[in-house]
Design an enzyme around this catalytic site. Structure first.
Site, PDB file in Angstrom:
ATOM      1  N   HIS A  34       0.855  -1.192   0.000  1.00 57.95           N
ATOM      2  CA  HIS A  34       0.000   0.000   0.000  1.00 57.95           C
ATOM      3  C   HIS A  34       0.890   1.241   0.000  1.00 57.95           C
ATOM      4  CE1 HIS A  34       1.023   0.097   4.236  1.00 57.95           C
ATOM      5  NE2 HIS A  34       0.507  -1.105   4.402  1.00 57.95           N
ATOM      6  N   HIS A  37       3.954   1.381   2.284  1.00 53.42           N
ATOM      7  CA  HIS A  37       5.158   0.704   1.779  1.00 53.42           C
ATOM      8  C   HIS A  37       5.840   1.552   0.705  1.00 53.42           C
ATOM      9  CE1 HIS A  37       2.760  -3.047   2.923  1.00 53.42           C
ATOM     10  NE2 HIS A  37       3.877  -3.187   3.618  1.00 53.42           N
TER      11      HIS A  37
END
Ligand code: PAF
Length: 282
Positions: A34, A37
């Site tokens: 997501h 990250h």
């Protein structure tokens, strides 16, 4: 972008890059990537010459009855995302590659793992530090990036790196939130829209803690009482813990001085979510 599944091959590639004088930046993940990250990868891209990530859902950090089996996975989508993020190498080992038959070594960080998530997930951090130590030995990074959303994990890894003289700079990056404040997490995928709304009480409660702290409140008990009250307004959300701890030792404190962390863990249905903010005197 290279995709490598064998530890030996990853080691060889990293060794080559190191010999060429390149700085290796590393973002370990369990996939289902997501924006949180991606923000770690963006920083890694900026600070390193080579950006390596790992995608590995690590079985040893899940306890019995936890969500290892149903942890969300979508390698195809992850690989698309990381290509756009300028990743050079993706290390995607199998469980057998990481834990061959006869595996029997672990890394235990003793004190900072005791409180908070360590109480309800007693073997979790041993699994995390063991796999991260292995990943560090395989990827051989100079820099490694972790999100502050998993604050206890970040402190634990910093402690491991210091205690074991690992020659790696561990960099903690701010929590990335959805527009409504929910901290980004792969586990948010478990929430339907009703639960998704209910769990916002978590962020609201931390906002209240920050507000009280800003107004000069320093008693942990007073702030915690207010935080609990807000979370408990949602009947479907049950509290695992709400604590104010010293930001470095992670021991409970009564009075906030210097830097503290207020950390919460809740369960909504079968989903366990955590969040935290740092309370720091200017
Ligand atoms: O934060 C995570 O996703 C995991 O705990 C980590 C650091 C990749 C180890 O499996």
């Amino acid at each position: 972008m290279e995709i490598i599944a064998q530890a030996k091959e990853m080691q060889r590639r990293s060794e080559q890059r190191r010999r060429e004088g390149m700085i290796i930046a590393f973002v370990p993940t369990m996939g289902y990537l997501h924006t949180g990250h991606l923000s770690l990868m963006r920083e890694g891209r900026k600070r390193g010459d080579v950006l390596a990530i790992s995608i590995f859902v690590n079985p040893t950090q899940f306890g019995p009855g936890e969500d290892y089996g149903r942890y969300p996975r979508d390698l195809k989508q992850d690989l698309k995302l990381v290509q756009g993020a300028g990743v050079d190498i993706v290390f995607t080992p199998s469980a057998q590659e990481m834990y061959s038959d006869g595996f029997q070594t672990s890394v235990d960080v003793e004190r900072v793992t005791q409180n908070l998530c360590g109480i309800s997930r007693p073997h979790h951090f041993r699994g995390v530090t063991t796999v991260v130590a292995k990943l560090f030995n395989i990827v051989k990074p100079h820099l490694a990036f972790f999100g502050q959303k998993d604050y206890q994990q970040l402190i634990t890894i910093k402690q491991m790196v210091e205690d074991l003289n690992m020659d790696i700079e561990v960099i903690g990056m701010p929590t990335i939130r959805e527009p409504d404040g929910l901290a980004m997490s792969s586990r948010n995928a478990y929430l339907n829209s009703k639960k998704r709304k209910e769990v916002l009480s978590l962020y609201r409660s931390l906002g209240k803690a920050e507000e009280l702290f800003g107004q000069g409140e320093r008693s942990a008990a007073t702030i915690l009482q207010e935080v609990r009250r807000i979370i408990e307004q949602e009947n479907s959300v049950t509290i695992d813990y709400v604590k104010i701890c010293d930001a470095r030792t992670l021991e409970d404190i009564d009075e906030i001085k210097g830097e503290a962390v207020i950390a919460v863990a809740v369960k909504i249905g079968k989903t366990r979510l955590i969040d935290n903010i740092i309370l720091k005197e200017e």
